[in-house]
Each structure stands twice: as structure tokens, then as C-alpha cells.
Design an enzyme around this catalytic site. Structure first.
Site, PDB file in Angstrom:
ATOM      1  CE  LYS A  45      -4.338  -1.628   1.865  1.00  0.00           C
ATOM      2  NZ  LYS A  45      -5.368  -1.502   2.880  1.00  0.00           N
ATOM      3  CE  LYS A  68      -5.806  -7.665  -1.715  1.00  0.00           C
ATOM      4  NZ  LYS A  68      -6.432  -7.303  -0.513  1.00  0.00           N
ATOM      5  CE  LYS A 113     -13.287  -3.122   0.631  1.00  0.00           C
ATOM      6  NZ  LYS A 113     -12.469  -2.871   1.807  1.00  0.00           N
TER       7      LYS A 113
HETATM    8  P1  TYM Z   1     -10.788  -5.435   3.619  1.00  0.00           P
HETATM    9  O1  TYM Z   1     -11.773  -4.337   3.810  1.00  0.00           O
HETATM   10  O2  TYM Z   1      -9.654  -5.211   2.679  1.00  0.00           O
HETATM   11  O3  TYM Z   1     -11.509  -6.769   3.170  1.00  0.00           O
HETATM   12  C1  TYM Z   1     -12.597  -7.270   3.898  1.00  0.00           C
HETATM   13  C2  TYM Z   1     -12.597  -8.784   3.851  1.00  0.00           C
HETATM   14  O4  TYM Z   1     -12.615  -9.241   2.494  1.00  0.00           O
HETATM   15  C3  TYM Z   1     -11.542 -10.150   2.273  1.00  0.00           C
HETATM   16  N1  TYM Z   1     -11.056  -9.978   0.903  1.00  0.00           N
HETATM   17  C4  TYM Z   1     -10.964 -10.952   0.002  1.00  0.00           C
HETATM   18  N2  TYM Z   1     -11.267 -12.264   0.063  1.00  0.00           N
HETATM   19  C5  TYM Z   1     -11.084 -13.002  -1.067  1.00  0.00           C
HETATM   20  N3  TYM Z   1     -10.620 -12.493  -2.222  1.00  0.00           N
HETATM   21  C6  TYM Z   1     -10.297 -11.191  -2.326  1.00  0.00           C
HETATM   22  N4  TYM Z   1      -9.859 -10.693  -3.467  1.00  0.00           N
HETATM   23  C7  TYM Z   1     -10.476 -10.354  -1.183  1.00  0.00           C
HETATM   24  N5  TYM Z   1     -10.276  -9.043  -0.941  1.00  0.00           N
HETATM   25  C8  TYM Z   1     -10.632  -8.826   0.335  1.00  0.00           C
HETATM   26  C9  TYM Z   1     -10.487  -9.754   3.290  1.00  0.00           C
HETATM   27  O5  TYM Z   1      -9.595 -10.817   3.558  1.00  0.00           O
HETATM   28  C10 TYM Z   1     -11.330  -9.384   4.488  1.00  0.00           C
HETATM   29  O6  TYM Z   1     -11.691 -10.544   5.213  1.00  0.00           O
HETATM   30  N6  TYM Z   1      -7.764  -5.298   7.587  1.00  0.00           N
HETATM   31  C11 TYM Z   1      -9.057  -5.729   7.117  1.00  0.00           C
HETATM   32  C12 TYM Z   1     -10.237  -5.148   7.923  1.00  0.00           C
HETATM   33  C13 TYM Z   1     -10.151  -5.360   9.408  1.00  0.00           C
HETATM   34  C14 TYM Z   1     -10.410  -6.573  10.080  1.00  0.00           C
HETATM   35  C15 TYM Z   1     -10.273  -6.289  11.466  1.00  0.00           C
HETATM   36  C16 TYM Z   1     -10.724  -7.864   9.639  1.00  0.00           C
HETATM   37  C17 TYM Z   1      -9.888  -4.406  10.338  1.00  0.00           C
HETATM   38  N7  TYM Z   1      -9.965  -4.967  11.589  1.00  0.00           N
HETATM   39  C18 TYM Z   1     -10.432  -7.274  12.427  1.00  0.00           C
HETATM   40  C19 TYM Z   1     -10.889  -8.847  10.617  1.00  0.00           C
HETATM   41  C20 TYM Z   1     -10.748  -8.551  11.988  1.00  0.00           C
HETATM   42  C21 TYM Z   1      -9.235  -5.281   5.675  1.00  0.00           C
HETATM   43  O7  TYM Z   1      -8.617  -4.356   5.223  1.00  0.00           O
HETATM   44  O8  TYM Z   1     -10.230  -5.910   5.038  1.00  0.00           O
END
Ligand code: TYM
Length: 360
Positions: A137, A220, A223
């Protein structure tokens, strides 16, 4: 001593036979979250949200909209506010039920930010230097990115540890952050020789854990990718879905088969498999002798079938903002005491609160 945040009942004694009736098994706690940073896509759904929905009755669930994480990169204030409400509506539209889950916005529970400062003081920089997501990032601009992005994984650890979480259902890209969370918790517990934090486990399902970009299947689905054709948004209409699937990268071979050497078709087949829950052999048989056109048409149909009901529910929910706000307020009110109990215990063991005297 482990903090037990579930209100476990004591075993009941049957008056008649004076026998102990086994107490109901407390449900294990699940915590997870999504950043309200843009178009929630198929990867977020298949890798995370759909799994939360499917298992919600089994667990004691807390799902968060992690808006404090969303400000680690520049974001327009209005967009952040709107995205937060949209994500709440999507959580519900995808099937999360407030009967089983507490839904809340991270910044509404100030204990996350407070715990984050404390745990920053218990996390070696060497551990954060190893986080690959920070490096990707920050791109090559390490000197000018804000410290929040660097400390992002510590805030994520706080989200999880504040609630004495057992399981964290996420996609594969969060694996390293979960390992870090466990390391921070274990280090803290062993420093103070108390089980202050439950050590959480990542729940990463085999299917859908890593949905790849449609235009570059070596990356991957994300967003933040600038090309909207790289992802299927949960709110894409059928025409857009059809166009995006039609444009998705494949290769010049004709055979429709799962093959790690052919990431484009394998990614599309994985999406198909995650939606239909068929085996790889069943899918390969279904499309034996057929071309990419037939397969892409079938994939489009499955996607539209899966997303249309979500979109219908979403449209109803987003048009009633007061109800959404009250669901989020109730969620925050319910989780705050859990977070506060952990924070108090942490403050006590590190000496920020009155230290218990011998015998008192
Ligand atoms: P974020 O917002 O990037 O993504 C949310 C969830 O979606 C999953 N994900 C994917 N799974 C499969 N294929 C993909 N291409 C893909 N892109 C995203 C992510 O693995 C995630 O489960 N750091 C985290 C948010 C967070 C969080 C937490 C998660 C903050 N605190 C505590 C769990 C527990 C994040 O940026 O997710």
C-alpha cells in the site's frame, strides 16, 4: 485467568433427582470487519461476508465497519460517511441478522483507539516492518505515508483482542495480520504472566479465500484498483456483470479446466465453484467440449442470481437511514461494555489503574 465475556449460566441442579443438568455450551466468539473504502466486491463477499452469514447461528458474532482503518489512506470525508452507511446496509442485505450478530462502526467505540495506543507500545517495529500489505500500500513512497498505515495491523489486533475473540473469518490476504495479532497477544500475556487476551484463530475457508482480479488474475481483486473492470461490485447491475465477465482475461486455449498455470480461467472457475458449490470435476464435466462463451454466460447467470436478491434488499435498507443508524447505535452500545472490560484489565495489569494490593 481468561476473561469470559459470555454470560455463562451456572449448571442448574434438578430439584427432583438432585442431579446436575449440563450447562448450555457458550458460543465461541467471532469478530471480523471490512473497510468502508469503496466498492464492496465479490472477493469481500465470497472471501468473508458470505462465510459470516452462513455460520452466524453457530457463533456469538461481532461484525465491525472499520472506519478508523479507512483513514489510513486519503479519503474524502463525505465518501467515508456515505460508504459507512452503505456497508452497514450491505452487511444486512447479504444476510447478517441482528438476532445473531452485533453490527457497529469502529469509531463509535473509543476503546479501539485507546487500546491501539497501548498495544503500539507492545509491538516491536521489526514485526510491523515484515507486513507485506503495508509495503504494497505504501508503494515506494515509504517516507511520506502516514504512521497510521504503518500501525494499521496493531489497530486490527485491538479490534480482535478487545472482544476476547476465538475466530476471525477473513480472506487469505489477512493471514499475516492474524499471525501478528496472535504474536502481540501472546507477548502481552507472557510479559504479565496472565491470560489477559484470548488467542484468536484465523478462519480462512478453502474456497473463495483469494478471488483474483478479472483483468490481471495474478493480482487479488481489490477495492482500490483503479480499473473498475477488474472487479465485480456487489451492486453491479446484470448488464455490467455481463460486460465485465465477457472482458475477463482468459487465454488462447480452449479447454475449460482448473489449472494453476492458467490463472485467468482458473479464477473464473473458482468463482463459479464458490457460487455453485460443485466439485472441480463436476464443473469440468459440465463444460467439457464447450467454449469460453458458454462458460462465461453460465458464470454471468450464477452471479446475477446471487447478487440480485442482495441488491433488492440493499435498496430497501439504504432508503431507511434512521433504521440503519439505530441498528449501528444499538450494536455499539452492546459491544462497548465488552471492549471496556478488556481495556480495564489491560490498564490494570500494566499499572495505569490502581494496582490491586496484596489480599485486597
Ligand atoms: P478489507 O476491507 O480489505 O476486506 C474485507 C474482507 O474481504 C476479504 N477480501 C478478500 N477475500 C477473497 N478475495 C479477495 N480478493 C479479497 N479481498 C478482500 C479480506 O480478507 C477481508 O476478510 N484489515 C481488514 C479489515 C479489518 C479486520 C479487522 C478484519 C480491520 N480490523 C479485524 C478482521 C478482523 C481489511 O482491510 O479488510
Amino acid at each position: 485467568m481468561l476473561i469470559e465475556t459470555n454470560n455463562e449460566e451456572k449448571p442448574a441442579v434438578s430439584a427432583k433427582a438432585n442431579t446436575v443438568v449440563p450447562k448450555p455450551q457458550a458460543k465461541k466468539r467471532v469478530f471480523s470487519g471490512v473497510q468502508p473504502t469503496g466498492n464492496i466486491h465479490l472477493g469481500n463477499y465470497l472471501g468473508a461476508i458470505r462465510n459470516w452469514v452462513n455460520a452466524q447461528a453457530e457463533f456469538d458474532n461481532i461484525f465491525c465497519i472499520v472506519d478508523l482503518h479507512a483513514i489510513t489512506l486519503p479519503i474524502d470525508p463525505k465518501e467515508l460517511h456515505t460508504n459507512t452507511r452503505k456497508l452497514a446496509a450491505l452487511y444486512l442485505a447479504c444476510g447478517l441478522d441482528t438476532h445473531y450478530c452485533k453490527l457497529f462502526v469502529q469509531s463509535h467505540v473509543h476503546q479501539h483507539a485507546e487500546m491501539s495506543w497501548i498495544l503500539n507500545c507492545f509491538t516491536p517495529m521489526g514485526w510491523l516492518n515484515r507486513m507485506t500489505q503495508f509495503k504494497s500500500k505504501a508503494e515506494s513512497d515509504l517516507d511520506s505515508v502516514d504512521t497510521g498505515l504503518y500501525c494499521y495491523p496493531v489497530l486490527m489486533a485491538c479490534d480482535i483482542l478487545l472482544y476476547q475473540t476465538h475466530y476471525v473469518p477473513v480472506g487469505d490476504d489477512q493471514r499475516q495480520h492474524l499471525e501478528l495479532t496472535r504474536d502481540i497477544a501472546q507477548r502481552f500475556n507472557s510479559t504479565y504472566k496472565q491470560n489477559v487476551f484470548t488467542i484468536p484463530e484465523a478462519q480462512i475457508r478453502e474456497m473463495g479465500a483469494r478471488i483474483m482480479s478479472l483483468d490481471d488474475p495474478t493480482k487479488k481483486m481489490s477495492k482500490s484498483e483503479s480499473n473498475p473492470n477488474s472487479r465485480i461490485s456487489l451492486l453491479d447491475d446484470p448488464k455490467t456483470i455481463k460486460q465485465k465477465v465477457a472482458r475477463a482475461t482468459t487465454d488462447s486455449q480452449r479447454l475449460i479446466a482448473f489449472d494453476p498455470e492458467r490463472p485467468g480461467i482458473t479464477n473464473l472457475l473458482t468463482i463459479y465453484q464458490t457460487l455453485t458449490r460443485q466439485s472441480q470435476q463436476e464443473i469440468e464435466q459440465e463444460f467439457a467440449g464447450k467454449g469460453y462463451g458458454d462458460f462465461k454466460a453460465a458464470l454471468t447467470e450464477r452471479l446475477v442470481e446471487a447478487l440480485t436478491p442482495i441488491q433488492q434488499r440493499y435498496n430497501e435498507l439504504i432508503s431507511d437511514l434512521p433504521t440503519l443508524e439505530s441498528i449501528l447505535k444499538q450494536g455499539a452500545d452492546e459491544v462497548r461494555p465488552i471492549a471496556e472490560a478488556t481495556l480495564q484489565q489491560v490498564k490494570q495489569v500494566i499499572g495505569l489503574l490502581q494496582y490491586p494490593q496484596n489480599g485486597s
